[in-house]
Write a protein that holds these residues in place. Structure first.
Motif, mmCIF file in Angstrom:
data_model
loop_
_atom_site.group_PDB
_atom_site.id
_atom_site.type_symbol
_atom_site.label_atom_id
_atom_site.label_comp_id
_atom_site.label_asym_id
_atom_site.label_seq_id
_atom_site.Cartn_x
_atom_site.Cartn_y
_atom_site.Cartn_z
ATOM 1 N N UNK A 178 0.820 -1.212 0.000
ATOM 2 C CA UNK A 178 0.000 0.000 0.000
ATOM 3 C C UNK A 178 0.856 1.266 0.000
ATOM 4 N N UNK A 179 2.066 1.163 0.511
ATOM 5 C CA UNK A 179 2.958 2.324 0.590
ATOM 6 C C UNK A 179 3.948 2.388 -0.564
ATOM 7 N N UNK A 180 3.823 1.505 -1.520
ATOM 8 C CA UNK A 180 4.762 1.450 -2.647
ATOM 9 C C UNK A 180 4.331 2.433 -3.734
ATOM 10 N N UNK A 181 5.225 3.348 -4.092
ATOM 11 C CA UNK A 181 4.998 4.310 -5.166
ATOM 12 C C UNK A 181 6.085 4.049 -6.205
ATOM 13 N N UNK A 182 5.813 3.091 -7.085
ATOM 14 C CA UNK A 182 6.857 2.530 -7.922
ATOM 15 C C UNK A 182 7.143 3.311 -9.184
ATOM 16 N N UNK A 183 8.246 2.926 -9.807
ATOM 17 C CA UNK A 183 8.699 3.511 -11.061
ATOM 18 C C UNK A 183 9.447 2.418 -11.817
ATOM 19 N N UNK A 184 9.490 2.538 -13.136
ATOM 20 C CA UNK A 184 10.282 1.597 -13.912
ATOM 21 C C UNK A 184 11.747 1.655 -13.557
ATOM 22 N N UNK A 185 12.188 2.782 -13.015
ATOM 23 C CA UNK A 185 13.561 2.959 -12.558
ATOM 24 C C UNK A 185 13.565 2.813 -11.038
ATOM 25 N N UNK A 186 14.258 1.767 -10.539
ATOM 26 C CA UNK A 186 14.251 1.497 -9.100
ATOM 27 C C UNK A 186 14.753 2.692 -8.306
ATOM 28 N N UNK A 187 15.685 3.463 -8.871
ATOM 29 C CA UNK A 187 16.250 4.599 -8.140
ATOM 30 C C UNK A 187 15.239 5.729 -7.976
ATOM 31 N N UNK A 188 14.163 5.721 -8.788
ATOM 32 C CA UNK A 188 13.154 6.778 -8.709
ATOM 33 C C UNK A 188 11.943 6.363 -7.894
ATOM 34 N N UNK A 189 11.875 5.115 -7.449
ATOM 35 C CA UNK A 189 10.732 4.646 -6.665
ATOM 36 C C UNK A 189 10.731 5.302 -5.287
ATOM 37 N N UNK A 190 9.522 5.541 -4.777
ATOM 38 C CA UNK A 190 9.363 6.145 -3.459
ATOM 39 C C UNK A 190 8.458 5.270 -2.605
ATOM 40 N N UNK A 217 30.687 -11.040 0.900
ATOM 41 C CA UNK A 217 29.786 -11.384 -0.198
ATOM 42 C C UNK A 217 29.103 -10.131 -0.694
ATOM 43 N N UNK A 218 29.018 -10.021 -2.006
ATOM 44 C CA UNK A 218 28.468 -8.822 -2.631
ATOM 45 C C UNK A 218 26.956 -8.766 -2.456
ATOM 46 N N UNK A 219 26.463 -7.645 -1.926
ATOM 47 C CA UNK A 219 25.026 -7.425 -1.781
ATOM 48 C C UNK A 219 24.544 -6.420 -2.820
ATOM 49 N N UNK A 220 25.219 -5.291 -2.918
ATOM 50 C CA UNK A 220 24.923 -4.313 -3.966
ATOM 51 C C UNK A 220 26.168 -4.137 -4.804
ATOM 52 N N UNK A 221 26.037 -4.478 -6.088
ATOM 53 C CA UNK A 221 27.193 -4.435 -6.978
ATOM 54 C C UNK A 221 27.716 -3.029 -7.178
ATOM 55 N N UNK A 222 28.939 -2.938 -7.690
ATOM 56 C CA UNK A 222 29.578 -1.642 -7.915
ATOM 57 C C UNK A 222 28.729 -0.787 -8.852
ATOM 58 N N UNK A 223 28.457 0.447 -8.433
ATOM 59 C CA UNK A 223 27.601 1.319 -9.221
ATOM 60 C C UNK A 223 27.855 2.778 -8.849
ATOM 61 N N UNK A 224 27.386 3.673 -9.701
ATOM 62 C CA UNK A 224 27.376 5.106 -9.421
ATOM 63 C C UNK A 224 25.944 5.505 -9.066
ATOM 64 N N UNK A 225 25.780 6.309 -8.036
ATOM 65 C CA UNK A 225 24.452 6.830 -7.717
ATOM 66 C C UNK A 225 24.091 7.925 -8.717
ATOM 67 N N UNK A 226 22.845 7.884 -9.199
ATOM 68 C CA UNK A 226 22.395 8.942 -10.094
ATOM 69 C C UNK A 226 21.719 10.029 -9.261
ATOM 70 N N UNK A 227 22.530 10.820 -8.595
ATOM 71 C CA UNK A 227 22.053 11.978 -7.839
ATOM 72 C C UNK A 227 23.240 12.919 -7.680
ATOM 73 N N UNK A 228 23.019 14.085 -7.098
ATOM 74 C CA UNK A 228 24.131 15.011 -6.900
ATOM 75 C C UNK A 228 25.112 14.465 -5.862
ATOM 76 N N UNK A 229 24.590 13.991 -4.743
ATOM 77 C CA UNK A 229 25.453 13.435 -3.697
ATOM 78 C C UNK A 229 24.664 12.431 -2.885
ATOM 79 N N UNK A 230 25.368 11.592 -2.168
ATOM 80 C CA UNK A 230 24.791 10.692 -1.170
ATOM 81 C C UNK A 230 25.541 10.933 0.134
#
Length: 326
Positions: free
Chosen positions: A60-72, A237-250
């Protein structure tokens, strides 16, 4: 490689100068601020966190998007080697007409009730994010419209629980969906000249085929041996593979027992301290595009230990709090 800065020393351009000097991340010391954030976002007993909630409340609280990084809202995302968390994600923006900070989603379902985030907590998150954003922009750079994102990410205590959640998520898919997951896992293994998008897709499709698959796997093994970004130490053990965040900063803080975040700097993986005394800040791809600040490759690992973990609080153990800007 990793710089340190006191929160009171954040000023326009201060982070930009440190990242421009070659630092992969900056530890912003602010224990009182982190403690206040933690109380407001993780220790408010009136708020039910998604990892404490029944599955229907998460849905009920899922506000999804085709892009996981944009889901809220609330979501769980488990793909071996790519993602492995249960999360609550919000986006903050300034409502110019009303003159206050607005949040999306505006509330969260908790059974027959709703929980609305406290305005004072939202205002504090906005103030911190805005100050970091101002410090990230080089002096004299034109101001940009942005949103502040607030994410609470829950990781698991044991590798067995990661595997069980992976299996649960996979089992909800149809036959072709499960085949697609298997293809994705092969595609993510592609290294070197096989790693770009398109070629990695082709590798995923052909890697299990006779003859050509054997040849491709041999080429990929040689590329993997030369790729330091694929190195993993024993017991990890790898949980989240190597990636760049698509935002200004984290900016990360949290309470960790078996989870480890690393940044890739000078050809090697460097542990990034994540605790409740600092905000560990690193730039993402939007900073590269807007300001020429180099984005940082990073990943999340689970650390296997023989000894049992210390008894703690299931609500907050292995939780990361992220404040960022998009």
């Amino acid at each position: 490689m990793i710089a340190e800065l006191a929160y009171q020393d954040l000023e326009p351009g201060s982070l930009a100068r440190l990242f421009g000097a070659g630092h992969a991340a900056v530890l912003v010391r602010c224990p009182e601020i982190v403690a206040e954030l933690w109380r407001g976002l993780l220790e408010d007993s009136a708020e039910q966190m998604p990892w404490e909630a029944p599955l229907i409340d998460i849905a009920r609280n899922y506000h999804g998007s085709g892009d996981i990084t944009a889901s809220l809202g609330d979501l769980f995302y488990f793909q071996p080697g790519r993602h492995g968390y249960i999360a609550r994600k919000m986006a903050l923006s300034r409502d110019e007409r009303e003159g206050h900070i607005a949040v999306c989603p505006a509330y969260f379902v908790q059974g027959s009730h709703h929980y609305t985030p406290r305005q004072a907590v939202l205002d504090q998150c906005w103030a911190i994010g805005r100050r970091l954003m101002t410090a990230l922009a080089p002096e004299g750079a034109p101001s940009r419209d942005f949103q502040i994102v607030v994410q609470r990410l829950k990781y698991q205590e044991s590798m067995g629980d990661f595997d069980r959640l992976d299996a649960l998520a996979r089992n909800s898919l149809g036959r072709w969906g499960r085949a697609g997951c298997a293809l994705d896992e092969r595609r993510w293994q592609a290294a070197g000249m096989l790693s770009p998008r398109g070629l990695s897709d082709l590798y995923g499709l052909l890697a299990d085929m006779p003859l050509i698959g054997r040849l491709l796997r041999g080429i990929n093994r040689m590329a993997l041996r030369r790729d330091r970004s694929r190195d993993i130490a024993p017991g990890q053990r790898l949980i989240e593979g190597a990636h760049f965040d698509y935002r200004y900063f984290s900016a990360l803080c949290g309470q960790r027992d078996r989870m480890l975040t690393q940044v890739f700097a000078d050809g090697q993986w460097v542990d990034l301290p994540i605790d409740r005394a600092t905000l560990a800040v690193f730039p993402g791809s939007m900073a590269t595009q807007a300001y020429g600040v180099r984005h940082v490759l990073h990943r999340v690992l689970h650390v296997e230990r023989d000894e049992p973990g210390q008894a703690g609080n299931p609500r907050t153990d292995n939780v990361t709090l992220l404040i960022g800007s998009v």
